[in-house]
Design a protein around this motif. Sequence first.
Motif, PDB file in Angstrom:
ATOM      1  N   ASN A   1      -2.509  -9.466  -2.793  1.00  0.00           N
ATOM      2  CA  ASN A   1      -1.948  -8.104  -2.906  1.00  0.00           C
ATOM      3  C   ASN A   1      -2.579  -7.390  -4.166  1.00  0.00           C
ATOM      4  O   ASN A   1      -2.125  -7.976  -5.349  1.00  0.00           O
ATOM      5  N   ARG A   2      -3.385  -6.541  -3.718  1.00  0.00           N
ATOM      6  CA  ARG A   2      -4.432  -6.019  -4.689  1.00  0.00           C
ATOM      7  C   ARG A   2      -3.349  -4.993  -5.726  1.00  0.00           C
ATOM      8  O   ARG A   2      -3.741  -4.302  -6.771  1.00  0.00           O
ATOM      9  N   HIS A   3      -2.230  -4.842  -5.348  1.00  0.00           N
ATOM     10  CA  HIS A   3      -1.273  -3.634  -6.245  1.00  0.00           C
ATOM     11  C   HIS A   3      -0.292  -4.612  -6.826  1.00  0.00           C
ATOM     12  O   HIS A   3       0.826  -4.168  -7.533  1.00  0.00           O
ATOM     13  N   ALA A   4      -0.376  -6.061  -7.143  1.00  0.00           N
ATOM     14  CA  ALA A   4       0.383  -6.710  -7.799  1.00  0.00           C
ATOM     15  C   ALA A   4       0.663  -6.353  -9.254  1.00  0.00           C
ATOM     16  O   ALA A   4       1.973  -6.247  -9.703  1.00  0.00           O
ATOM     17  N   LEU A   5      -0.118  -6.051  -9.663  1.00  0.00           N
ATOM     18  CA  LEU A   5       0.275  -5.618 -11.410  1.00  0.00           C
ATOM     19  C   LEU A   5       0.546  -4.255 -11.523  1.00  0.00           C
ATOM     20  O   LEU A   5       1.596  -4.158 -12.117  1.00  0.00           O
ATOM     21  N   PRO A   6       0.224  -3.218 -10.881  1.00  0.00           N
ATOM     22  CA  PRO A   6       0.675  -1.976 -10.947  1.00  0.00           C
ATOM     23  C   PRO A   6       2.098  -2.025 -10.549  1.00  0.00           C
ATOM     24  O   PRO A   6       2.940  -1.374 -10.840  1.00  0.00           O
ATOM     25  N   LEU A   7       2.417  -3.012  -9.271  1.00  0.00           N
ATOM     26  CA  LEU A   7       3.833  -2.826  -8.811  1.00  0.00           C
ATOM     27  C   LEU A   7       4.861  -3.655  -9.654  1.00  0.00           C
ATOM     28  O   LEU A   7       5.866  -2.944 -10.115  1.00  0.00           O
TER      29      LEU A   7
ATOM     30  N   ASP B   1       0.759  -1.127  -0.030  1.00  0.00           N
ATOM     31  CA  ASP B   1      -0.093   0.064  -0.161  1.00  0.00           C
ATOM     32  C   ASP B   1       0.851   1.304   0.022  1.00  0.00           C
ATOM     33  O   ASP B   1       0.674   2.337  -0.662  1.00  0.00           O
ATOM     34  N   LEU B   2       1.866   1.161   0.860  1.00  0.00           N
ATOM     35  CA  LEU B   2       2.724   2.630   0.996  1.00  0.00           C
ATOM     36  C   LEU B   2       3.617   2.964  -0.426  1.00  0.00           C
ATOM     37  O   LEU B   2       4.019   3.985  -0.510  1.00  0.00           O
ATOM     38  N   LEU B   3       3.739   1.829  -1.117  1.00  0.00           N
ATOM     39  CA  LEU B   3       4.388   2.019  -2.438  1.00  0.00           C
ATOM     40  C   LEU B   3       3.577   2.699  -3.489  1.00  0.00           C
ATOM     41  O   LEU B   3       3.968   3.235  -4.338  1.00  0.00           O
ATOM     42  N   PHE B   4       2.566   2.857  -2.884  1.00  0.00           N
ATOM     43  CA  PHE B   4       1.435   3.884  -3.978  1.00  0.00           C
ATOM     44  C   PHE B   4       0.717   4.869  -3.041  1.00  0.00           C
ATOM     45  O   PHE B   4      -0.571   4.964  -3.217  1.00  0.00           O
ATOM     46  N   CYS B   5       1.535   5.227  -2.333  1.00  0.00           N
ATOM     47  CA  CYS B   5       0.736   6.223  -1.102  1.00  0.00           C
ATOM     48  C   CYS B   5       0.840   7.720  -1.549  1.00  0.00           C
ATOM     49  O   CYS B   5       1.943   8.112  -1.790  1.00  0.00           O
ATOM     50  N   PRO B   6       0.122   8.411  -2.199  1.00  0.00           N
ATOM     51  CA  PRO B   6       0.190   9.744  -2.738  1.00  0.00           C
ATOM     52  C   PRO B   6       0.858  10.564  -1.723  1.00  0.00           C
ATOM     53  O   PRO B   6       0.796  10.680  -0.423  1.00  0.00           O
ATOM     54  N   ASP B   7       1.673  11.457  -2.478  1.00  0.00           N
ATOM     55  CA  ASP B   7       2.557  12.469  -1.624  1.00  0.00           C
ATOM     56  C   ASP B   7       3.614  11.761  -0.911  1.00  0.00           C
ATOM     57  O   ASP B   7       4.451  12.432  -0.236  1.00  0.00           O
ATOM     58  N   PHE B   8       3.991  10.415  -0.784  1.00  0.00           N
ATOM     59  CA  PHE B   8       4.809   9.575  -0.153  1.00  0.00           C
ATOM     60  C   PHE B   8       5.632   9.015  -1.145  1.00  0.00           C
ATOM     61  O   PHE B   8       6.954   9.028  -0.946  1.00  0.00           O
ATOM     62  N   THR B   9       5.235   8.168  -1.853  1.00  0.00           N
ATOM     63  CA  THR B   9       5.777   7.480  -2.918  1.00  0.00           C
ATOM     64  C   THR B   9       5.341   7.847  -4.408  1.00  0.00           C
ATOM     65  O   THR B   9       6.056   7.303  -5.249  1.00  0.00           O
ATOM     66  N   VAL B  10       4.083   8.309  -4.568  1.00  0.00           N
ATOM     67  CA  VAL B  10       3.648   8.697  -5.966  1.00  0.00           C
ATOM     68  C   VAL B  10       3.087  10.152  -5.803  1.00  0.00           C
ATOM     69  O   VAL B  10       2.498  10.673  -4.636  1.00  0.00           O
ATOM     70  N   GLN B  11       3.024  10.670  -7.131  1.00  0.00           N
ATOM     71  CA  GLN B  11       2.496  11.936  -7.224  1.00  0.00           C
ATOM     72  C   GLN B  11       1.089  12.161  -7.118  1.00  0.00           C
ATOM     73  O   GLN B  11       0.232  11.453  -7.634  1.00  0.00           O
ATOM     74  N   SER B  12       0.516  12.752  -6.133  1.00  0.00           N
ATOM     75  CA  SER B  12      -1.028  12.922  -5.796  1.00  0.00           C
ATOM     76  C   SER B  12      -1.650  13.452  -6.960  1.00  0.00           C
ATOM     77  O   SER B  12      -1.380  14.448  -7.610  1.00  0.00           O
ATOM     78  N   HIS B  13      -2.697  13.019  -7.456  1.00  0.00           N
ATOM     79  CA  HIS B  13      -3.540  13.354  -8.523  1.00  0.00           C
ATOM     80  C   HIS B  13      -4.664  14.528  -8.069  1.00  0.00           C
ATOM     81  O   HIS B  13      -5.379  15.060  -8.956  1.00  0.00           O
ATOM     82  N   LYS B  14      -4.913  14.492  -6.870  1.00  0.00           N
ATOM     83  CA  LYS B  14      -6.207  15.404  -6.378  1.00  0.00           C
ATOM     84  C   LYS B  14      -5.626  16.147  -5.263  1.00  0.00           C
ATOM     85  O   LYS B  14      -4.424  15.844  -4.645  1.00  0.00           O
ATOM     86  N   ARG B  15      -6.315  17.208  -5.006  1.00  0.00           N
ATOM     87  CA  ARG B  15      -5.852  18.334  -4.153  1.00  0.00           C
ATOM     88  C   ARG B  15      -6.273  18.054  -2.649  1.00  0.00           C
ATOM     89  O   ARG B  15      -5.574  18.106  -1.531  1.00  0.00           O
ATOM     90  N   THR B  16      -7.326  16.978  -2.365  1.00  0.00           N
ATOM     91  CA  THR B  16      -7.646  16.593  -1.051  1.00  0.00           C
ATOM     92  C   THR B  16      -7.136  15.052  -0.902  1.00  0.00           C
ATOM     93  O   THR B  16      -6.689  14.462  -1.692  1.00  0.00           O
TER      94      THR B  16
ATOM     95  N   ASP C   1      -7.131   3.771  -6.996  1.00  0.00           N
ATOM     96  CA  ASP C   1      -6.747   2.856  -8.022  1.00  0.00           C
ATOM     97  C   ASP C   1      -5.203   2.824  -8.282  1.00  0.00           C
ATOM     98  O   ASP C   1      -4.857   3.776  -9.296  1.00  0.00           O
ATOM     99  N   SER C   2      -4.531   1.864  -7.838  1.00  0.00           N
ATOM    100  CA  SER C   2      -3.008   2.250  -8.151  1.00  0.00           C
ATOM    101  C   SER C   2      -2.352   2.079  -9.573  1.00  0.00           C
ATOM    102  O   SER C   2      -1.448   2.473  -9.995  1.00  0.00           O
ATOM    103  N   CYS C   3      -3.356   1.441 -10.407  1.00  0.00           N
ATOM    104  CA  CYS C   3      -2.893   1.355 -11.967  1.00  0.00           C
ATOM    105  C   CYS C   3      -2.793   2.725 -12.344  1.00  0.00           C
ATOM    106  O   CYS C   3      -2.358   2.832 -13.536  1.00  0.00           O
ATOM    107  N   GLU C   4      -3.237   3.707 -11.794  1.00  0.00           N
ATOM    108  CA  GLU C   4      -3.224   5.150 -12.132  1.00  0.00           C
ATOM    109  C   GLU C   4      -1.981   5.814 -11.746  1.00  0.00           C
ATOM    110  O   GLU C   4      -1.733   6.886 -11.985  1.00  0.00           O
TER     111      GLU C   4
END
Length: 750
Positions: free
Chosen positions: A237-243, A150-165, A173-176
């Motif tokens: 692991n729901r993030h298997a494909l995007p990871l 989960d943390l590998l796809f955490c906005p503003d921690f490991t990925v760029q956030s797409h939303k302001r909130t 949806d980690s595929c994004e």
Amino acid sequence: MGNVDSKLNFRKAVIQLTTKTQPVEATDHAFWDQFWTDTATTVQDVFALVPAAEIRAVREESPSNLATLCYKAVEKLVQGADSGCPSEKERQIVLNCIRLLTRILPYIFEDADWRGFFWSTVPGAGRAGDEGDDDGARPLAESLLLAVSDLLFCPDFTVQSHKRTAEDMQSIDSCEYIWEAGVGFAQSPPLNYTHDLNRTELLKLLLTCFSEAMYLAPSADNNILNPWVTFFCATDNRHALPLFTSLLNVVCAYDAVGYGVPYNHLMFSDYREVLVEHAVQILIVTLEHEAGPAAPVGPDNLFVNYLSRIHREEDFSFILKGLARLMTNPLIQTYLPNSAKKIRFHQELLVLFWKLCDFNKKFLFFVLKSSDVLDVLVPILFYLNDARADQSRVGLVHIGVFILLLLSGERNFGVRLNKPYSVRVPMDIPVFTGTHADLLIVIFHKIITSGHQRLQPLFDCLLTIVVNVSPYLKSLSMVAANKLLHLLEAFSTNWFLFSASQNHHLVFFLLEVFNNLIQYQFDGNCNLVYAIIRKRNIFHQLANLSSDPATIHKVERDNVLSKSNPITFYCRKKIIFVSLLETIEPFPKGLSCCLVPVAIDKLTEKAQVSEDGTMVCLQHMTTDQNAHSPQHTHSPQSSAADTSGIVLSWKSKLPLQTIMRLLQILVPQVEKICIDKGLTDESEILKFLQHGTLVGLLPVPHPILIRKYQANAGTAMWFRTYMWGVIYLRNVDPPIWYDTDVRLFEIQRI
């Protein structure tokens, strides 16, 4: 100053933990928070402030405190993954817990009694609503792996956030949020060095979790799946494909040189390189799949599944170009010394390329479809030549040879080798004008004649590769032809042939090479025919090889008298000594030598190419092992008599008919034109041979036999050992596994 106080407080907390003799309750938040809440330590600080001796002391004297520390650290990661780490303080807590677990886990794994700890269910360790055991709690290992994922796809921690909130981590949806454009993803997110650093720390922890395999003794029969890898790559692991996609794209998109500004790597830190190193290491560890009837039953490995299903040509092109660019990087030549950045993870890239070809046959066929395969071949040959005499890099030579063996099982590889070799790579080999096939033969000759003695079990593999490609080589250079004849001259000497029962196999391989070239590519190989005519005495000596016990006894006695049992290779008036084949223990000391030599008959299966181009599998020829390894003691005379019988059995099968027929026809013709025209220049003889023909004069062409790579438990164990040996040596900052009780291989400190 604050940072110094922070380190001091952290050290005090460690000392308190090691000195407490009574268990500390998990509810004592004030005590446990000292390890992660008010500290700002780097991973190097954690390794320095938590000594190995103190971790072991707590493990032995206060096991409940060590267990609680691990549980509380995992709990903090789970909380951070659930909340999405919206504040800087929460991110720092997560990073501190990651570093602490990375430090402690190897000491959990080295003790057999502790290995099951992370797979036990701790009350309250699971997330609310998780389905697991009856009490709703997951094993600690599963909670840890899911939190890291989960943390590998955490906005503003490991990925760029797409939303302001703030985003809901459970519905994201980690595929994004795939890290890099490439396979299955078209958008390339902006580089963010903080995100790269945080990803790297998480991947270090993940690699440490998977490293339990290092603490299990090696065994070719050990088909136990790594439980950490099995769960991480399963459907939980729901993030298997995007990871998987993120890791693959980050590796294949990386360009170490960039715009090529000289010395730019000395002026700027490249955080992406460290991420790429760990990404490729995670990939080669997770892409482990046991095949065959003896394979253990377990859930499908999604990473292997995704890799095997890649099929678009643009994806294959992206992967191949990326890997070829990185493999070629250490070969870059510049006018300014050390001005271009050189990567150091080429061994991991070779393992990844191997797994790509092994798991995805469509990728293998794509690689061989064009001359792009040569962009991979040249760096592999460079590595083989560069490492041939270095005992610490014996494993690198093995993986390179295994890749070439796999490629040589396909016809297209031999065809591609006919492309002229024009790009000059800095190698200490003879200058020649020729093709990539010539380059391959020249370097193989170099490995055999001047390589480290521990490479001798690979001689069969090297010659098998040459045999596999030989029917398709249109024109060998004079240099390559002479190298092949030189090998035959060395391997057909009495003292080599009689020194080990299997040594004659090398002669058979070389004769098969010559027969393939004569029968299928005679027209363009006048250089080879000329070399055979010049060295015809080698073939006559083989045909008249003495097999009487008296001769064999004399040779064996001479070998015993010579301490090093050298084979003398005569090459341009230079004498090179190469020790005879020696028995190699299964796992000798030193990481470089922790590899099991695998017999060629176990590595390959024979396939016959029929007239319509289809492959037909052939059964292996079996030999009576007892005939080669008698159990009772022999006198020297009876031993020589036994050897004489063995020599007679294979001497009658030497495939000399085609070569002898060629010599019978061409030698008188060449001698006649030399006398008639007074020729002293070999170019005139070559011109005569070039325009000659043997159509209808040679025996009926034999079928082409291709020896294809065959996976087995022994090679699977070899790859696992080699892979973890490389990872152990590459992770020195921090030294994650240094001075722990690793059992998969032995460490040799020089």
